[in-house]
Design a protein around this motif. Structure first.
Motif: not given
Length: 431
Positions: A90-115
């Motif tokens: 999508c060359p004209e892309a401006k916005n990206l929606l990222l949908i992570p796992e539901k168990h998002t309180r896991n701090s190790f997984y959250l740092t993966n999402v942040a990366r």
């Protein structure tokens, strides 16, 4: 920094490495031609096992977490690869929606999402996080270990599009592997790019389909290289009606384990390998290292205890195991600080961008390392792994060894592309 490795630098793996190093132009051209015909998954991670006598992928993840385990040196290459992917999608892309796992309180997984947010933001996109968790009804801040936060928001679905409040994305990136099933909110999104596609999720995907595709890729590549495909391909079979909890279908598993062990023994004899073969029995769908056991003799299956039955009967999100893949076990000959290790290769679009060693001090060379207690030693392929060093003897150069891992990782990624094409429910069928 390249980790200090102890590896078996003899036997066919040396020949394989030498052959690859002599054939870099042919290998890269072969990949280039394949990618003209096939679309790579947006991102992929591949668990690779180096036995000293063979080198093979044992698992391919199309919703990779663990991006936080890669070094910061890999970021420029990852950002470039993300740019290349977005330009194609999508060359004209401006916005990206990222949908992570539901168990998002896991701090190790959250740092993966942040990366991941960091990579795609630097690739030129506005990135926001939406959740499939029905309990989150307003923007919610989640704390990261370093003191930063991520904001996760409830999804808003219109008739044809999915987004957030005041946020309409061109592309939706799933970092949720859909083990629990396909949520209705993700269905029928024909105006937006949903990556990976829904049929890549574990609600639909099967490992046997992947390794069937990998077998095809390995045969093509081995023909190019003039070698036995077995050196890069783990043999496998499957059983489709199993219930470990009730003990039904175990005979099917036993029969197939016995037959596969026989095939492995014949290969070991052909190559003069003095090792006891084993197989890995694991759920045909699912991840997180759940529902996996090592079997060295089919008779073991007559004596598995209640605890092992329970472990094998349920995987992530409480999904029952009814189908298993029985895969040739590839022992790992690699060690870091005396602990057993295996490389994991990370790719964005068709590019190797990094990797790490999964290390487990309490596991053996014939066991699954993706389990509690595993540690991760990062490795920057960006500097040392994707480019082979000409003139070095096999085994003498870490970059050359890592180039070989990158080749096998890309073969598995190409197989995932074949697999997704073959299982696409919307693909036109020509008769």
């Amino acid at each position: 920094m390249v980790p200090h490795l102890v590896t078996a630098l003899n036997g066919p793996i040396n020949e394989l490495e030498a052959r690859m190093l002599d054939s870099v132009p042919a290998i890269e051209r072969w990949f280039r031609l394949e990618w003209m015909e096939h679309t790579p998954p947006l991102y992929t991670s591949v668990d690779v096992r180096n036995a000293g006598f063979k080198l093979a992928p044992v698992d391919t993840n199309l919703f990779p977490g663990g991006w936080n385990n890669l070094t910061s040196e890999m970021l420029p290459l990852a950002v470039q690869a993300a740019m290349a992917a977005i330009e194609k999608i999508c060359p004209e892309a401006k916005n990206l929606l990222l949908i992570p796992e539901k168990h998002t309180r896991n701090s190790f997984y959250l740092t993966n999402v942040a990366r991941l947010v960091q990579i795609f933001t630097q690739a030129g996109l506005n990135v926001r996080l939406g959740t499939l968790d029905p309990e989150i009804t307003a923007p919610t801040e989640l704390a990261l270990p370093g003191g930063d936060t991520l904001t996760i928001e409830p999804l808003i679905r219109s008739q044809r599009r999915l987004g957030l409040k005041n946020f309409d994305p061109c592309t939706i990136l799933l970092n949720n592997d859909l083990s629990a099933g396909i949520p209705p909110v993700l269905e029928g999104l024909h105006e937006q790019y949903l990556l990976p596609p829904l049929h890549a999720g574990w609600a639909v995907r099967r490992k046997t389909n992947h390794f069937q595709a990998y077998e095809e890729v390995a045969k093509k590549f081995s023909k190019l290289m003039g070698m036995d495909p077995w050196l890069i391909n783990p043999m496998y079979t499957r059983c489709g009606e199993v219930n470990f909890g009730e003990g039904s279908g175990i005979e099917c598993v036993q029969t197939n384990v016995d037959a596969l062990l026989g095939k492995i023994r014949r290969k070991y004899k052909e190559y003069g390998i003095n090792e006891k073969p084993f197989v890995i029995v694991k759920a045909d769908n699912g991840t997180y290292g759940m529902g996996i056991m090592t079997v060295r003799d089919a008779k073991q299956l007559e004596e598995i205890n209640r605890r092992t039955r329970n472990k094998m009967s349920v995987i992530k999100d409480g999904q029952e195991v009814t189908e298993v893949i029985i895969q040739e076990g590839v022992p790992t000959c690699e060690r870091i600080n005396e602990a057993v290790a295996e490389p994991v290769v990370y790719m964005l679009d068709r590019y190797v961008v990094g990797g790490f060693y999964r290390v487990h001090a309490d596991r053996g060379i014939d066991e699954n390392l993706n389990s509690p207690g595993a540690q991760f030693v990062p490795l920057a392929f960006a500097e040392s792994g994707h480019m082979a060093r000409a003139g070095a003897k096999p085994g003498a150069s870490a970059p050359n060894r890592f180039y070989m891992y990158g080749v096998v990782g890309r073969l598995a990624m190409l197989a995932a592309s074949y697999e997704l094409e073959a299982t696409d429910p919307d693909a036109e069928v020509y008769t």
